[in-house]
Design a protein around this motif. Structure first.
Motif, PDB file in Angstrom:
ATOM      1  N   GLY A 116      -8.865 -16.894  23.647  1.00  0.00           N
ATOM      2  CA  GLY A 116      -7.658 -16.242  23.510  1.00  0.00           C
ATOM      3  C   GLY A 116      -7.601 -14.928  22.833  1.00  0.00           C
ATOM      4  N   ILE A 117      -6.432 -14.302  22.617  1.00  0.00           N
ATOM      5  CA  ILE A 117      -6.133 -12.827  21.830  1.00  0.00           C
ATOM      6  C   ILE A 117      -6.038 -13.258  20.345  1.00  0.00           C
ATOM      7  N   TYR A 118      -6.879 -12.584  19.488  1.00  0.00           N
ATOM      8  CA  TYR A 118      -6.749 -12.779  18.042  1.00  0.00           C
ATOM      9  C   TYR A 118      -6.653 -11.647  17.437  1.00  0.00           C
ATOM     10  N   THR A 119      -5.913 -11.560  15.967  1.00  0.00           N
ATOM     11  CA  THR A 119      -5.935 -10.355  15.403  1.00  0.00           C
ATOM     12  C   THR A 119      -6.938 -10.758  14.262  1.00  0.00           C
ATOM     13  N   ILE A 120      -7.834  -9.733  13.947  1.00  0.00           N
ATOM     14  CA  ILE A 120      -8.867  -9.872  12.909  1.00  0.00           C
ATOM     15  C   ILE A 120      -8.583  -8.677  12.094  1.00  0.00           C
ATOM     16  N   SER A 121      -8.490  -9.130  10.704  1.00  0.00           N
ATOM     17  CA  SER A 121      -8.264  -7.938   9.843  1.00  0.00           C
ATOM     18  C   SER A 121      -9.296  -8.139   8.427  1.00  0.00           C
ATOM     19  N   CYS A 122      -9.538  -6.939   7.967  1.00  0.00           N
ATOM     20  CA  CYS A 122     -10.363  -6.747   6.855  1.00  0.00           C
ATOM     21  C   CYS A 122      -9.920  -5.618   5.923  1.00  0.00           C
ATOM     22  N   SER A 123      -9.769  -6.007   4.484  1.00  0.00           N
ATOM     23  CA  SER A 123      -9.627  -5.189   3.505  1.00  0.00           C
ATOM     24  C   SER A 123     -10.931  -4.836   2.479  1.00  0.00           C
ATOM     25  N   LEU A 124     -10.849  -3.874   2.012  1.00  0.00           N
ATOM     26  CA  LEU A 124     -12.071  -3.369   1.261  1.00  0.00           C
ATOM     27  C   LEU A 124     -11.728  -2.463  -0.109  1.00  0.00           C
ATOM     28  N   LEU A 125     -12.306  -2.952  -1.160  1.00  0.00           N
ATOM     29  CA  LEU A 125     -12.244  -2.129  -2.242  1.00  0.00           C
ATOM     30  C   LEU A 125     -13.527  -1.946  -3.074  1.00  0.00           C
ATOM     31  N   SER A 126     -14.163  -0.800  -3.028  1.00  0.00           N
ATOM     32  CA  SER A 126     -15.527  -0.827  -3.565  1.00  0.00           C
ATOM     33  C   SER A 126     -15.415  -0.642  -5.146  1.00  0.00           C
ATOM     34  N   SER A 127     -16.543  -0.615  -5.829  1.00  0.00           N
ATOM     35  CA  SER A 127     -16.755  -0.714  -6.929  1.00  0.00           C
ATOM     36  C   SER A 127     -16.721   1.207  -7.205  1.00  0.00           C
ATOM     37  N   THR A 128     -16.326   1.607  -8.587  1.00  0.00           N
ATOM     38  CA  THR A 128     -16.440   2.957  -8.884  1.00  0.00           C
ATOM     39  C   THR A 128     -17.728   3.547  -8.633  1.00  0.00           C
ATOM     40  N   SER A 129     -18.888   2.803  -8.901  1.00  0.00           N
ATOM     41  CA  SER A 129     -20.065   3.387  -9.031  1.00  0.00           C
ATOM     42  C   SER A 129     -20.765   3.632  -7.667  1.00  0.00           C
ATOM     43  N   LYS A 130     -20.280   3.365  -6.432  1.00  0.00           N
ATOM     44  CA  LYS A 130     -20.849   3.669  -5.040  1.00  0.00           C
ATOM     45  C   LYS A 130     -19.896   3.179  -4.038  1.00  0.00           C
ATOM     46  N   TYR A 131     -20.010   4.070  -3.107  1.00  0.00           N
ATOM     47  CA  TYR A 131     -19.068   3.718  -2.012  1.00  0.00           C
ATOM     48  C   TYR A 131     -19.515   2.735  -1.136  1.00  0.00           C
ATOM     49  N   VAL A 132     -18.675   1.987  -0.213  1.00  0.00           N
ATOM     50  CA  VAL A 132     -19.185   0.910   0.577  1.00  0.00           C
ATOM     51  C   VAL A 132     -18.679   1.149   2.001  1.00  0.00           C
TER      52      VAL A 132
END
Length: 199
Positions: A116-132
């Motif tokens: 079927g058709i799916y919606t997939i989502s991801c949210s991200l918050l990195s640490s202040t020390s290094k990008y992700v």
């Protein structure tokens, strides 16, 4: 004569005030009528949508299919600051929803139970020390990247509409070969998906 002029002026002022008050009352009544009509239209639309959904959920025999049999929806977040190794899968450990049981928090992997058709989502918050950088993966292939810079805690996200076959696997993993630190306490880093329609 002067008193007569004053009297007429006062009466005129009272007429203006009365006219203004009546106008305000009429405008208020019109506003209430429009609001009532809008609510009535929204109620009718809601009922029509429910009826349409029930109609589409009927089988060839005319029996309504139980929605819970085919419903698939999950939302999982990180409950704490999490360190993810190089190319490692992010295991979102706190389940908000897992209708259908298709997300496995022990592996961090969602397995499509239906084509079927799916919606997939991801949210991200990195640490202040290094990008992700995080990869949204399907069966070992990268579909998209979510990026969060260092220093200022920027919150980023991606949402994809995917055609998945039964058994296809989707997960989120560290893009880099070095460790990544995801900043969280049960609020920011989320992995979720929902089946929109079966095919």
């Amino acid at each position: 004569m002067v008193k007569s002029v004053y009297k007429k002026t006062d009466e005129h002022a009272m007429d203006i005030k009365l006219h203004s008050s009546l106008k305000e009352i009429i405008m208020m009544l019109i506003g209430m009528l429009i609001g009532s009509l809008m609510l009535s239209c929204l109620d009718s639309l809601y009922i029509q949508n429910v009826q349409t959904f029930q109609y589409l959920g009927k089988s060839g025999t005319g029996n309504v299919i139980a929605a819970e049999k085919n419903a698939v929806a999950f939302s999982a977040i990180l409950s704490r600051v999490t360190t993810v190794g190089g190319k490692e899968v992010v295991k979102y450990d706190s389940l908000l929803t897992n209708v259908g049981g298709a997300y496995d928090k022990s592996t961090g992997i969602f397995t499509a139970p239906f084509k079927g058709i799916y919606t997939i989502s991801c949210s991200l918050l990195s640490s202040t020390s290094k990008y992700v950088n995080l990869d949204i993966m399907k069966n070992g292939k990268k579909l998209s990247i979510v990026f969060s810079a260092s220093g200022i805690n920027p919150h980023s996200a991606q949402t994809l509409q995917l055609l998945l076959n039964k058994g296809d696997r989707v997960w989120i993993q560290n893009h880099s070969r070095i460790k990544a630190i995801l900043h969280d306490h049960g609020s920011y880093n989320l992995f979720s998906g929902v089946l929109i329609t079966q095919i």
